[in-house]
Scaffold this motif. Structure first.
Motif, mmCIF file in Angstrom:
data_model
loop_
_atom_site.group_PDB
_atom_site.id
_atom_site.type_symbol
_atom_site.label_atom_id
_atom_site.label_comp_id
_atom_site.label_asym_id
_atom_site.label_seq_id
_atom_site.Cartn_x
_atom_site.Cartn_y
_atom_site.Cartn_z
ATOM 1 N N LEU A 1 -4.083 1.092 -5.129
ATOM 2 C CA LEU A 1 -3.745 0.555 -3.810
ATOM 3 C C LEU A 1 -4.239 -0.880 -3.672
ATOM 4 N N LEU A 2 -5.477 -1.142 -4.084
ATOM 5 C CA LEU A 2 -6.026 -2.501 -3.980
ATOM 6 C C LEU A 2 -5.253 -3.478 -4.855
ATOM 7 N N LEU B 1 1.039 4.008 -3.140
ATOM 8 C CA LEU B 1 0.741 5.426 -2.947
ATOM 9 C C LEU B 1 1.954 6.304 -3.232
ATOM 10 N N ALA C 1 0.835 -1.205 0.000
ATOM 11 C CA ALA C 1 0.000 0.000 0.000
ATOM 12 C C ALA C 1 0.867 1.252 0.000
ATOM 13 N N HIS D 1 -7.385 5.265 -10.538
ATOM 14 C CA HIS D 1 -7.579 6.011 -9.297
ATOM 15 C C HIS D 1 -6.682 5.420 -8.210
ATOM 16 N N TRP D 2 -6.274 6.276 -7.285
ATOM 17 C CA TRP D 2 -5.316 5.814 -6.269
ATOM 18 C C TRP D 2 -5.869 4.639 -5.459
ATOM 19 N N SER D 3 -7.182 4.616 -5.233
ATOM 20 C CA SER D 3 -7.752 3.519 -4.443
ATOM 21 C C SER D 3 -7.672 2.196 -5.210
#
Length: 488
Positions: A269-270, A26, A22, A264-266
C-alpha cells in the motif's frame, strides 16, 4: 508565491492519487501475468534432488490398469528405492480402495520417509492393517484459466481444520521444516534437463533396472505419467499439459528451495501510494518513467526470491500521471477564463456567469460591486511590476474576505475588480459595499497614495440587460470616486 491554476489543483490530485493507488494496491496484490513471464523467462534449473518415477505406458502394458495391480508391485518398487538410498518417497497414487495384499505393504507403508497421497476431501486413508506412513492431500491450485500457478502446504478440510498437502509432507520427510498454512505459494517453473529423461519408468524400478547412483539421497515422487489412459494432467504456465505427478515434483522442489517472499499488504500500500503521489509531483513524462521503474525492479528482485507486484505499482504511477493529465486538461479548459495573478475570473468568465444567472434574476436578484483602484500605475512606475503584483494580490485578498457562498469574483481590468452577488437584497448589497470600501480604505503601499472607489447596483425593473447592470454599477462607482475627490 505566485498563484497558478496548475498548483491550485494539487490539493485535490495528490490525495486523490493516494486514495486511488491505495485501493488499487489492496485490490490487486497479485501480478500473476508478470510472474508468469518472469517464471518462463528466468526458470529455475532442473532440480537434481527430485526424481519422478512414472507409471508410463510400458508399465501399464506389463501390469494392466492400476486398480487391478497386485499391491506387491509397490512393495517391490519401494524396496528397490530404499536399497538405492533415497531420502524420501512420495506415492502420488490414490490407494483408497482396500485390496488383497494390503497387509503385506505394512513394512514399506509404515516408514516415516514414505508419504501416501489422499484425495481432496478425504484427508485420511481408510484403515489399513498397520499402515502408519504420513499422508498428504494430493491437490494443486488451478486458476480460472486452467493454469496451475500456486500450491499450498495445507488445505482446509471439513471438521478437520487444516490438513497437510502431499508436497509438504514429502518435503518434511526429506528433512525440510515447512509450516502448515493455506496461503498460496508460487510454483517455480523448471527448465527441462536435456541430459535426463523427465521420469524413470516404474517398470524399470520394479525390476531393479536402475542405477542406484541416480537415486541415492534423492527425493522420489511416484505417479502416473502415461498419456491418454486417464492419467491426471494439468496445464503449466508454458501452456503445456503436464502430468500431475510432475507438478507435484515441482511443488516439492519449490519447498526445498528458499521460499519466495511476498510483500506485506501494508508495504504494498505504501509503495503504491508513493508511486502515484510521486507521479503527480514529478509531472510530465517523469510519471511514465516512474511507471516503468517497478517493472524493471521486478526482475532483480525475482532473482532474490522477492515477488514485487510491478504491474500494480506501475498502474499506480499511471493513475498519478492520468490525474496530472486531467489537471492540465482542466487548466487548459479554464486558462482563457481566469486571471493567473489573483485566481479571479476574467471579463470573459464574468460575461458567461452573468448570462447563466440572468434568467433567474426574478427569484434570485443579482448584485454587482465594481472596485476601482487609483494609484496602481504609480506603484508600477516607482517600484516595478513585482510590487504592483503584490499590491493586486493584497487587494484581491481583501475583497475575497467579504465573499459569500455563491458569490463570484472577477478581475475586471488592470486595476479594476468585480463581485457578482447571488440573491442580493438592497440592504445586504449596501452592507457588503460598505465593508469592502472600509477594507480598501486601509490599503496602502509605501509612499504612494492609493484610493479605492467601490460602486454597486442590483437587478430590478429598471435593469433590462446585463449591460445596463454594469452601467448602473459603473455610475455608482464614478459617483463615489467623484465624491471622494471633492472631499480631497
Amino acid at each position: 508565491m505566485r498563484w497558478s491554476p496548475e498548483r491550485s489543483l494539487a490539493a485535490f490530485t495528490v490525495p486523490g492519487a493516494a486514495v486511488l493507488a491505495a485501493a488499487l494496491a489492496l485490490a490487486a496484490p497479485q501480478n500473476d501475468r508478470l510472474w508468469d513471464s518472469l517464471n518462463r523467462t528466468l526458470p529455475a534449473p532442473a532440480d537434481p534432488r527430485v526424481v519422478v518415477v512414472g507409471i508410463d505406458a510400458a508399465s501399464l502394458r506389463d501390469y494392466g490398469r492400476i486398480g487391478s495391480w497386485p499391491r506387491d508391485l509397490y512393495s517391490q518398487a519401494l524396496r528397490t528405492l530404499n536399497e538405492a538410498g533415497v531420502s524420501a518417497i512420495g506415492v502420488n497414487v490414490l490407494l483408497s480402495d482396500p485390496a488383497v495384499g494390503d497387509d503385506r505393504l505394512r513394512a514399506v507403508f509404515s516408514r516415516p520417509n514414505v508419504v501416501l497421497a489422499t484425495a481432496p476431501g478425504d484427508p485420511d486413508l481408510p484403515p489399513r492393517p498397520g499402515w502408519t506412513s504420513p499422508t498428504g492431500v494430493s491437490a494443486l491450485n488451478i486458476s480460472s484459466d486452467g493454469v496451475v500457478r500456486h500450491f499450498q502446504t495445507a488445505y482446509p478440510a471439513q471438521d478437520a481444520g487444516l490438513v497437510p498437502s502431499f508436497a509438504r509432507q514429502v518435503a518434511v520427510a526429506a528433512g525440510r521444516s515447512v509450516p502448515l498454512d493455506d496461503t498460496p505459494r508460487l510454483l517455480r517453473y523448471r527448465s527441462p534437463d536435456p541430459q535426463h529423461l523427465p521420469a524413470m519408468s516404474f517398470r524399470d524400478v520394479v525390476n531393479g533396472n536402475v542405477r542406484y547412483g541416480d537415486l541415492q539421497g534423492k527425493v522420489v515422487i511416484l505417479g502416473l505419467t502415461a498419456d491418454g489412459l486417464g492419467g491426471p494432467a494439468v496445464r503449466d504456465i508454458s501452456g503445456q499439459d503436464v502430468p500431475a505427478v510432475q507438478m507435484q515434483a515441482r511443488a516439492v522442489s519449490s519447498l526445498l528451495d528458499a521460499p519466495f517472499v511476498q510483500l506485506h499488504w501494508s508495504v504494498l500500500l505504501l509503495l503504491g501510494v508513493a508511486c502515484a503521489v510521486g507521479a503527480v509531483l514529478a509531472r510530465g513524462l517523469w510519471g511514465f518513467a516512474l511507471a516503468a521503474l517497478p517493472l524493471a525492479l521486478a526482475v532483480p528482485l525475482w532473482l532474490e526470491n522477492v515477488l514485487l507486484p510491478g504491474t500494480t505499482l506501475s498502474l499506480c504511477a499511471i493513475v498519478g500521471t492520468a490525474l496530472v493529465m486531467a489537471e492540465r486538461w482542466w487548466n487548459l479548459r479554464n486558462l482563457g477564463m481566469r486571471d493567473p495573478l489573483t485566481g479571479f475570473g476574467n471579463r470573459v468568465a464574468f460575461t458567461r456567469a452573468v448570462e447563466q444567472r440572468w434568467q433567474g434574476r426574478q427569484d434570485r436578484p443579482l448584485g454587482l460591486v465594481l472596485v476601482d483602484l487609483s494609484g496602481f500605475r504609480k506603484v508600477n512606475d516607482a517600484y516595478g511590476r513585482a510590487a504592483g503584483d503584490d499590491l493586486l494580490r493584497d487587494l484581491s485578498a481583501r475583497i475575497g474576505q467579504h465573499r459569500r457562498r455563491g458569490d463570484l469574483l472577477f478581475r475586471w481590468g488592470p486595476d479594476e475588480f468585480a463581485v457578482l452577488l447571488d440573491n442580493a437584497g438592497p440592504q445586504e448589497l449596501a452592507s457588503i459595499t460598505q465593508r469592502i470600501q472600509a477594507s480598501l480604505d486601509e490599503l496602502s503601499f509605501r509612499d504612494v497614495p492609493l484610493r479605492a472607489s467601490v460602486g454597486a447596483a442590483r437587478t430590478g425593473p429598471e435593469i433590462g440587460s446585463p449591460t445596463e447592470l454594469v452601467e448602473a454599477a459603473s455610475r455608482s462607482r464614478y459617483r463615489v470616486k467623484y465624491q471622494r475627490l471633492q472631499r480631497g
